[in-house]
Design a protein around this motif. Structure first.
Motif, short mmCIF file in Angstrom:
data_model
loop_
_atom_site.label_atom_id
_atom_site.label_comp_id
_atom_site.label_asym_id
_atom_site.label_seq_id
_atom_site.Cartn_x
_atom_site.Cartn_y
_atom_site.Cartn_z
N SER A 104 0.84 -1.19 0.00
CA SER A 104 0.00 0.00 0.00
C SER A 104 0.88 1.24 0.00
O SER A 104 2.12 1.14 -0.01
N GLU A 105 0.26 2.42 0.01
CA GLU A 105 1.02 3.67 -0.06
C GLU A 105 2.11 3.71 1.01
O GLU A 105 1.87 3.40 2.18
N THR B 17 1.21 6.18 -10.01
CA THR B 17 2.11 7.15 -9.38
C THR B 17 3.55 6.65 -9.29
O THR B 17 4.39 7.29 -8.66
N THR C 103 3.94 6.65 -3.43
CA THR C 103 2.72 7.30 -2.98
C THR C 103 1.55 6.88 -3.87
O THR C 103 1.76 6.32 -4.95
N GLY C 104 0.33 7.16 -3.43
CA GLY C 104 -0.84 6.84 -4.23
C GLY C 104 -1.70 5.78 -3.59
O GLY C 104 -1.24 5.00 -2.74
N GLU C 105 -2.97 5.72 -3.97
CA GLU C 105 -3.92 4.82 -3.37
C GLU C 105 -3.90 3.42 -3.99
O GLU C 105 -4.38 2.46 -3.39
N GLU C 106 -3.37 3.29 -5.20
CA GLU C 106 -3.34 1.99 -5.86
C GLU C 106 -2.25 1.11 -5.23
O GLU C 106 -1.21 1.60 -4.80
N ARG D 92 0.70 -1.77 -5.21
CA ARG D 92 1.79 -2.31 -6.02
C ARG D 92 1.80 -3.81 -5.76
O ARG D 92 2.13 -4.26 -4.65
N PRO E 150 1.01 0.94 -9.52
CA PRO E 150 0.25 2.19 -9.42
C PRO E 150 0.70 3.20 -10.46
O PRO E 150 1.86 3.21 -10.88
N ASP F 297 10.20 6.33 -7.36
CA ASP F 297 9.31 5.76 -6.35
C ASP F 297 8.80 4.40 -6.81
O ASP F 297 8.33 4.24 -7.95
#
Length: 514
Positions: free
Chosen positions: A416-417, A442, A496-499, A501, A440, A451
């Motif tokens: 998660s993020e 991002t 970062t980000g809501e999706e 990995r 993701p 990232d």
């Protein structure tokens, strides 16, 4: 720099099935736990044996296996429900590689005489050797229900639970085996799973109990060293490793652990000598190959020349083919992502693992199902092609040998993020890899933004380096895999980000060499 014997992979290693124990009327069975598969027979002249059993055993003792097999089949034709004869025939055919027939015979023997433990043990060994871990667990669970006080069956189930990272379940089995007279070595196994549950003092007690019961048990001292490292008592850890090596000079694990303790104590030159000697004497030892460059860097204040170039040569990006039954890699990846999101074995922030702000599944090929079955086929095809392209370099810790056959461990990672994996190696593997299922939007795009990328060459966070690390960073791409030697330190960078990995990681564990 703490490294348990089973930090990155389970301790259990199946022996090659070249022989199995004879049925109860032909065997006095009490093997040393954890040793290879032995053939231990009673004297053919033992009066308790029927005449036809004695005849077969005499032939086997004389090395006349073909004749023994013919006689055994003849007797079995006259007595088709004789479970002992079936188990005896299984012990003969397995030696010439007829594993499937041996499995069938043992299954029939169990059905006819379910209260005899030896066929259960032998069939379990065949399942383990075949890498059929899910079936092996189910088999031993049934066996333990029938023989709850049989120390070997109970302890073997513990080993299988330990391999599956079910440490509390493994602890329960080891304690039951100990209560029923298991060997001192089971106290070592108990200590290992206690250590994996961060119960360090309890683990130390278990290792010391094993030493009290058997002062010559090298593995107890080696694992005691691991526990003492957890308490940051490095001088005592080094002393424990030295004792382990003195008791068993072939104990490469403790020898390399001694080098790591010396490195932590600031004795970089001594550590270098240990790692170099380990590689010279024992070949591609994973941890020695991993730590040798860092030990040299600690000694001289900088990484060895060419280290970054060596990483770039050893890491290989591999796009996989679309498997049969799927229209595209996008369709496969969608199926993989859905299966991983719903996998019941996922543990978030698993103890003893490198994953942070994420989850890790259990071993997905222990009980294979779609879409992992289809994925395994295309992954093995890519691995085999990769091995075909390796040019042998004698004494190289990776290119010096190429696997012919191998087991494949596969697990999923969902981050998660802010999720990442700190720098680590895969001690139990020979080659490791990662496949990218879903990434993701991002994710870093290069330049200053990397990232979520994978990075090789950075030492683990607890290592206090006096040098500037040399690293190589790669951009993940959905549908691609990276193959690399299991001894290369690697980590993933936070994102970062809501999706999520989502990736699949794997270890290649050779069972034979080309």
């Amino acid at each position: 720099m703490t490294l348990n014997y089973d930090t990155c992979s389970p301790v259990f290693r199946p022996a090659t099935v070249t022989s199995i124990d004879l049925p109860p009327r032909a065997v006095q069975f009490e093997p040393e736990f954890g040793k290879g598969i032995e053939l231990t027979t009673q004297s053919p002249e033992a009066p308790a044996l029927p005449e036809h059993y004695r005849e077969i055993l005499v032939l086997m003792k004389e090395g006349r296996r073909k004749v023994a097999e013919e006689r055994c089949r003849t007797f079995l034709a006259d007595a088709p429900t004789d479970a002992d004869l079936m188990a005896l025939l299984a012990s003969i055919v397995v030696e010439r590689g007829e594993i499937r027939e041996a499995e069938t015979l043992l299954g029939r023997a169990i059905a006819l005489a379910p209260t005899e433990p030896v066929p259960w043990i032998n069939l379990g060994r065949i399942l383990q050797q075949g890498g059929r871990w899910g079936e092996a667990i189910t088999h031993y669970e049934h066996a333990v229900n029938l023989f709850p006080t049989h120390p070997q069956l109970v302890a073997t189930l513990g080993q299988l639970y330990q391999r599956a990272n079910r440490f509390a379940d493994a602890e329960k089995q080891y304690r039951a085996a100990i209560e029923n007279g298991a060997k001192p070595a089971i106290h070592v196994q108990l200590g290992m799973v206690l250590l994996r549950q961060d119960r360090v003092d309890d683990a130390i007690d278990a290792f010391n109990t094993a030493i009290r019961l058997n002062p010559k048990l090298a593995a107890a001292y080696g694992n005691l060293g691991n526990a003492l490292q957890k308490k940051n008592d490095m001088p005592a850890a080094a002393a424990a490793y030295e004792k382990a090596v003195a008791l068993n000079p072939k104990d490469t694990i403790s020898f390399v652990s001694l080098g790591m303790a010396q490195l932590k104590l600031g004795q970089a030159r001594d550590a270098v000598e240990v790692f170099e000697r380990a590689l010279a004497l024992h070949g591609p030892e994973r941890r020695a190959a991993a730590w040798l460059p860092y030990a040299r860097a600690q000694e001289f204040g900088e990484m060895p020349a060419g280290y970054r170039a060596e990483i770039a040569e050893l890491v290989s990006r591999q796009p996989l083919e679309v498997p049969e039954g799927y229209a595209s890699m996008a369709e496969l990846n969608a199926a993989l992502a859905a299966a991983l999101e719903e996998d019941p074995t996922t543990v978030w922030e698993p103890r003893g693992k490198a994953t942070r702000k994420g989850g890790q599944t259990g071993l997905l090929l222990d009980a294979p199902r779609e879409p992992f079955i289809a994925f395994e086929k295309v992954l093995r095809k890519a691995i085999d092609a990769h091995f075909d392209g390796i040019k042998i370099q004698p004494r190289h810790p990776y290119r010096g040998m190429v696997p012919k056959t191998y087991h494949l461990d596969l697990w999923g990672t969902l981050l998660s993020e802010g999720g990442h994996q700190h720098s680590h190696i895969h001690v139990g593997g020979w080659m490791s890899g990662v496949y990218y299922v879903s990434l993701p939007a991002t994710l870093g795009s290069g330049g200053e933004s990397k990232d979520g990328w994978i990075e090789f060459g950075h030492p683990p966070p607890e290592f206090e380096a006096v040098f500037e690390p040399q690293t190589v960073t790669y951009e993940p791409r959905e549908g691609d895999a990276f193959f690399f030697p299991s001894y290369l330190f690697h980590r993933t960078l936070p994102f970062t980000g809501e999706e999520r990995r989502i990736s699949l990681a794997f270890d290649v564990k050779p069972t034979s060499w080309r």
